[in-house]
Structure formats: C-alpha cells, structure tokens
Enzyme design. Sequence first.
Site, PDB file in Angstrom:
ATOM      1  N   LYS A  89     104.618  29.893  14.579  1.00 34.76           N
ATOM      2  CA  LYS A  89     104.517  31.295  14.160  1.00 34.76           C
ATOM      3  C   LYS A  89     105.742  31.594  13.301  1.00 34.76           C
ATOM      4  O   LYS A  89     106.649  30.762  13.195  1.00 34.76           O
ATOM      5  CB  LYS A  89     104.458  32.235  15.360  1.00 34.76           C
ATOM      6  CG  LYS A  89     105.498  31.928  16.460  1.00 34.76           C
ATOM      7  CD  LYS A  89     105.351  32.831  17.656  1.00 34.76           C
ATOM      8  CE  LYS A  89     104.291  32.382  18.644  1.00 34.76           C
ATOM      9  NZ  LYS A  89     103.116  33.217  18.718  1.00 34.76           N
ATOM     10  N   ARG A  90     105.766  32.800  12.688  1.00 35.59           N
ATOM     11  CA  ARG A  90     106.968  33.181  11.961  1.00 35.59           C
ATOM     12  C   ARG A  90     108.186  33.035  12.867  1.00 35.59           C
ATOM     13  O   ARG A  90     108.107  33.255  14.080  1.00 35.59           O
ATOM     14  CB  ARG A  90     106.861  34.649  11.501  1.00 35.59           C
ATOM     15  CG  ARG A  90     105.941  34.874  10.338  1.00 35.59           C
ATOM     16  CD  ARG A  90     106.335  34.073   9.127  1.00 35.59           C
ATOM     17  NE  ARG A  90     107.547  34.560   8.492  1.00 35.59           N
ATOM     18  CZ  ARG A  90     107.565  35.402   7.475  1.00 35.59           C
ATOM     19  NH1 ARG A  90     106.441  35.869   6.977  1.00 35.59           N
ATOM     20  NH2 ARG A  90     108.706  35.783   6.919  1.00 35.59           N
TER      21      ARG A  90
ATOM     22  N   LYS B 167      93.768  31.698  19.424  1.00 32.86           N
ATOM     23  CA  LYS B 167      93.259  30.457  18.810  1.00 32.86           C
ATOM     24  C   LYS B 167      93.494  29.262  19.740  1.00 32.86           C
ATOM     25  O   LYS B 167      92.617  28.414  19.915  1.00 32.86           O
ATOM     26  CB  LYS B 167      93.950  30.216  17.458  1.00 32.86           C
ATOM     27  CG  LYS B 167      93.627  31.288  16.438  1.00 32.86           C
ATOM     28  CD  LYS B 167      94.534  31.240  15.213  1.00 32.86           C
ATOM     29  CE  LYS B 167      94.359  32.529  14.410  1.00 32.86           C
ATOM     30  NZ  LYS B 167      95.469  32.774  13.463  1.00 32.86           N
TER      31      LYS B 167
END
Length: 803
Positions: free
Chosen positions: A544-545, A656
């Site tokens: 992720k970021r 996800k």
Amino acid sequence: MKNINKESFKKEYSKRFLELTGKRIEDGTNEQKYYVLGSLIRGYVMNDWLNTQSRYKKNNKKEIYYFSMEFLIGRLLSDNLINLGIREVCQEALADLNIKLTELEELENDQGLGNGGLGRLAACFLDSMSSLSIAGHGCGIRYKYGFFNQKIIEGKQVEVPDNWLKQDNPWEVKKKDESEIIKFGGEVRLENVNNKLVAKHYNYEAVLAVPYDTPVVGYDNGVVNTLRLWSAETVNDEFNFEAFSKGDFSRAYEYKNSVESITSILYPDDSNYEGKILRLKQEYFFVSAGLQSIIKKYKNKNGEIRKLNEKIAIHINDTHPVLVIPELIRILIDEEGLSWEEAWDITNKTVAYTNHTILSEALEKWPVDMIKKLLPRIFLIIEEINERFCRELWSRYPGDWDKIAQMAIIADGYVKMAHLAIVGSHSVNGVAKLHTEILKKREMVDFYNYYPEKFNNKTNGINHRRWLLKINPNLRDLLIENIGEGFIKDPLRLIEFKDKLEDKLVLEELCIIKLDNKINLADYIYNTKNIKVDPRSIFDTQIKRIHGYKRQVLNCLRIMDLYNRILENPCMNINNRTFIFAGKAAPGYLLAKNVIELINVVADKINNDKRVNDKIKVVFMENYNVSLAEKIIPATDLSEQISMATKEASGTSNMKFMMNGALTIATLDGANIEIKENVGEDNIIIFGTKSEEVLEIYNNHGYYSYDLYNNDYRIKRVVDSLVDGTYSNDRERFRIIYDNLLRYNDEFFVLKDFNSYLKAQDKVDKLYSDRCNWQKKCGLNIASSGVFSSDRTIQEYFNEIWS
Ligand code: 26V
C-alpha cells in the site's frame, strides 16, 4: 457483442494487423501485436457502445456521472476479454497464429492515473456500474504522465516519470468535435440586461478541453458505458502568434506549454494538501468541461433544464471535484437564465459527495485570493452560497458566532472545500461504518447535527471480476466447480462455498492453488530481484502507499525484533516466513521515504545473513501498481492491515486479500471491522489499540512513548538498533524514524501497539502450524467476501443516493 469464432477472429486479426502496421504478423513486434489486438477488441465493442447510448436516450434513463480526479484503471485487455466472454477463443486463435495472449497481456502499460485507494475505487465502481446495467459514467483528467514510476537505488526511492502514452493507447477514442471551452482569469461585471442583472465575463483566458472516451464494458450484458477523460489544448491549436511572428519562438511555445501543462501531471501526494494553483486549475478544468458536455447532451435529448436532477446524478469523489457545485449554479443562472433559488435547488438535488479521509493534512482549502483571481465568477457564487448559509446558521443558532465561524464555507481567508461539498449536496457518505461514525460524531459533528438526513455510510468494495476471476484463475475454477457460476453476477453467493469446506479434498485443492500462486510469485521475485524465497514459507504481505499512519514501521520493527530473537535462539521453532512489502512514498514525504530505505536496508542485511536464511527473507518489490498487486495478492497467506485505529477510512486491499484466501492480521480500523463481522473473530487476527481508546488518549494526552521505550527491553533494543550502527554505519541514516518514535512521541502509536502486535504474530504462527485448520479459515474468508464486492457497494449508492 457479436458472435466470434476462432476462424473468423484469425481472419479479422490478420487483416487488421496488415491495415494498422503494413506488415505481416510474423514480421511484427509484440507491441504491435498487442496494439492490434486492443484496437480489434475496441472495434468489437463499438456497436454495443452505440447501442447502449441509444437505449439510454430512448428509455430516458437517469444517468450517473462519477467525477473523480483519479481513475486507477491498470490494464484493460484481459478484463475486457473476460467481460466480453471471448478470452478463451481469442487465446486459442492467437495461439494458432503463434502468439501467446498472456505475453501480450503483460506488455500493456498500466493506466496509472491515480495515487491509490481513492483512484482504484473509482475504477472498480466503473466496472460495477456497467456490469449491473446502471447508466453510470466516469469523468476525469487524461494526465499525460501518470503516477511516477519508482526505482530503488541504494535502498532509496527514486521517482521516474510515467510516460504511459509512449505506448499507443488502443482503448481511447479522441472526440475533438465534442471539445469544450474553459475560461480562466479575467474579470466579471454584473450588467443590466432587460432589467435583469447578468454576469458577464471579460478578458478571460480560454483553454480547449478535448475529451478522450474509453469504453467501460459490463460483464456478459452488452452494456458499455463511458469513461471520459479531458485533455487541455490551446484553442485553435494556436500559440502566441505575436511572439512567433517577431521571431521570439521560445515565448511563442511557452503559451502552448502552459496550457498543456494543465493536464500534464497527476499530483503524487495524497497525504498532504498543498495550495498549488496548477492543481486548482486542474480541478476547475475537468469539472467545467464535464458539466458543459453533460448539459449539452441533456438538452439534446430535449431535457427540460428545470428537471435536470430527475435525469442526472453527479457524484463527487472526495472534494477534488467540488467546484461542480458553483459551476453548475453558474451554468444554470448565467447560461440557462434560471433564478438563484431554482439553480440552487437543482444543484443540491443533483450532487452527492463522498469523504475519503479524516486526516486534516489532506483536507482541501483554497486561499480566497487564488480562487478570486483564477475563477472570478465561481468565487462570487461561492461567496453567495456562504452568505446564505451563514444567514441560515444565524437563525438556527442566534448569537453563536463560534459555531458559525466553525461551519462557514469561507473563513480566515480560505474556502473550505469539504464545507462547500456538504452544504451544496444532498448526500454525504463515509466509506466504512467506523469512518462514517467518526465523521458524524467528531470530524463533521456540527454538520451532522445540522443536516442529519444527509449523512450515510457506503462501505467500499472491490470489483471481484478483476480481483478474483482474472487474477486467480485456479481459484475461480475451483469455485465454479463447487458452487457454479452464480457468484460471478451475484457475489453474495460466494457464501455457498462455506458448506464445501467440510470436504478435505476441497481444502487440499485450496492449498495447492495457493502454493501454485506462491511458486509463480517466487519465480517473479527471483527474476526481478534475484532473491530466492521459499514458496512453502508464510507469505506475509503489506502492500500500500507508504504512510506514517499505515505503520509499515511497526511491521519492520517486528521483523528486526524477530531477527534478534532468531540470532539469540537459532533453534527457535517457527514457520519460515517471507515478508513482502511494496508501496510508493509521496516524493516530499521524508518519513515515508526513510521507511522505504529502512525496509530495504533490513532486507539486505537479513537476506545476506546465512544464520537466519532458511527462516526469514524480506523483499521490497519496486514500483507498486495495479499489475503488481494482481501478482502478489493471490500468493499471499497473511494480509497486513495494521493502520492506527481511526486513521484508515476503509482500506480496500484488505478486501482483495480476503477474497483470495489470505488471513488478515488487523487493527480494528476502517473496513477491517466489517471483515471481522463477516468472517467471524476466529478467522481474523485482531490486535492493537481500539478507536475509542485512541480518541480517549487524544482527549487526555495520556501517552508517552519514551516511558514505554525505557521500560521495555525488547522495544528499547529494536529502537536503538535504528541508530546504533546495527543496520548502517551512518548512524544518522534512520534518525527521522527514530525521532518520530521518541522525540515526537510516536504519533501513530507504533510502540504502544508493538507488544500486542508481536503476540498476534505469534498466534498467526501457531495457527499456520495446523494447516488443515488454516486452510479452512482461508476458505471461510473467501466464502464471506462477497459482501465486499463493489457490486454491493454500487447497488447501495444506486438505491439510496442516486435514484
Ligand atoms: C488527497 C489529495 C490531497 C491534495 C493533493 C492530491 C490528493 C490526492 C488524493 C487525496 C485523497 C486522499 C484520500 C484517500 O485516498 N483516501 C483513501 O480512500 C480509499 C477509498 O475510499 C480508502 O479505502 C482509504 O482508506 C483512504 O485512505
């Protein structure tokens, strides 16, 4: 979609190849083979695209426009083939022509026009709207350069421009004839025309907005909606003629460049709002272009302008497109001749707003002077909205100046965009239950008290066709074999898989599928990073970021701690683990960049230490994007969702991973809470400070990281190793992280949650040792994930907001 068979496809493909490249297939490059395939598929879609539009026109259907500064689409080829139901036949036909479809799919550049979650959500929503036969379109910006590419050099992130259009884009159609004019600057005078005050705009700079349309193909339903992205050009292809004719060429081109720069770059910092005028230009540019084209189309359909809100819904993705509100009012009053009251009423009923963050650093507020100068008419309208709103507040809270100042749209020389969004729209939603509650009870409490009926929750979702069917074909087949195809159109039916988990063979199959995916990822890691990882180890992933609140530091510190412990006790009995990281830091975010460096340095040290090497490996994968996520997610055993409670509005990668059969280790933040509710607390590993406690500590300032550090040997040891030469001879190298944890009192409670996190990780290790049980939990995660399909989310937006 017309019927295609293998032979006709081969003929058409060969013909198209010759037409587009002037070559025979065997003489073409793979890039050409990809491009020809893409353009052929787009050609197939054209009829459905036209028919869909005619149907909408004929049925006079309400159309939804999703305005977003970002659409993080990724690749389109295989998703389109799947949704059209022709992937297999194409694959076979191409194989006959000696072309491997999978190789062509890998060649496609990612369309990376987004920072992260917010942009990816917009892309998932487009797919769901088409697949649910909802007339919903996207409106955004066609950035020339997408989100930067990340290279890791000597452990550090280096940013490289993403010139994604270097590869011809077969999916878009340029529609120059549908361009719009956007007006910046100049001055506005209110003039008396036939006894009516009319706003006239003079001396403005005109910029041409040119639309590029991409078809959004629904799954197996013949529906094709439109993603319309706008690009800036000079009007009439002019440049500064006066300068040109005087031979001052560089000044002549300067003008052209300055216009085109409006849509050149995507701002790569989603954590820190900066009041850059170019960004404000971008916001107005696409909002004005989008609205003008929507209204033109509406009037073409003989729409009565006073009934606009019955046939059009506009949704704004965060505040970035909030100028939709004053711009729509401007068009309705200045161009359509409506009164203020009428224009206001229509606008309010048309626009709905989603909030995606409570981080105050990311909230947009624009200096009054900047808006006044760049958008003089829009500013007058915002001023009017503010005045009328403050008057309303005054009659509701007479004398309560503090409250009015707090809630005003314009205050302290700034326009507060979230306030404008709430006042000017009929619906305000958060993106997970906890997030919405925090908006209602804290961040927007005054507005909630004033307009309780506007607030609602819409928990995020993901497009399960991309994030399950496409990226995990073996799991898809296992599901179809066991519960049929029903779940593809009705993802809630994934729950039918639950009963099948009593069957040992099914659990074994699940295990084999995961191992297979892990072997593929291990190969990819070896080929790209030259690191050998053991596919039988636990694949423990945080992608992720990179951001303080997402706490990659917590993850990294526990790896450092584990490394210490294995060195102390080489016979330690634990399952082998591979720690996988990926993510980009905003270019100006020093802490986040320091974290990337730390992970890389720790990885280097551990991966080269023979003493621990059959037990742990650490991999930082370069250039995280949609396509890389698609490779990592199906191969993950453990999904790290460890943000500080209250900070992650929802998260979507959590969904996800779950859908692909990973277990989640999580704080009670964002949508993790709802994942826990759905899968049951035995099938997720929860740790850390809870949101109420975080808020409590904020109120009574009751946390001192330094005390924790001094009183806990393991914490002290691992924090000290940041600066004592263990990982780098340069003892200042990780000073930013060190200071953040101690000097600045650990804003994100990394040390506070450290022990609880370690315990949770021990629990993971124990659970994994009982493989049959673990596999069953994975299966339950898959079966319970249907509710996190964006089909569910979009149906809720449709039922409760748009219709
Ligand atoms: C903010 C800014 C500030 C100005 C410069 C450019 C820029 C670009 C994007 C943003 C948006 C930040 C908000 C955001 O991305 N929120 C994420 O939204 C996801 C989808 O709802 C959600 O899952 C994540 O938890 C949330 O962090």
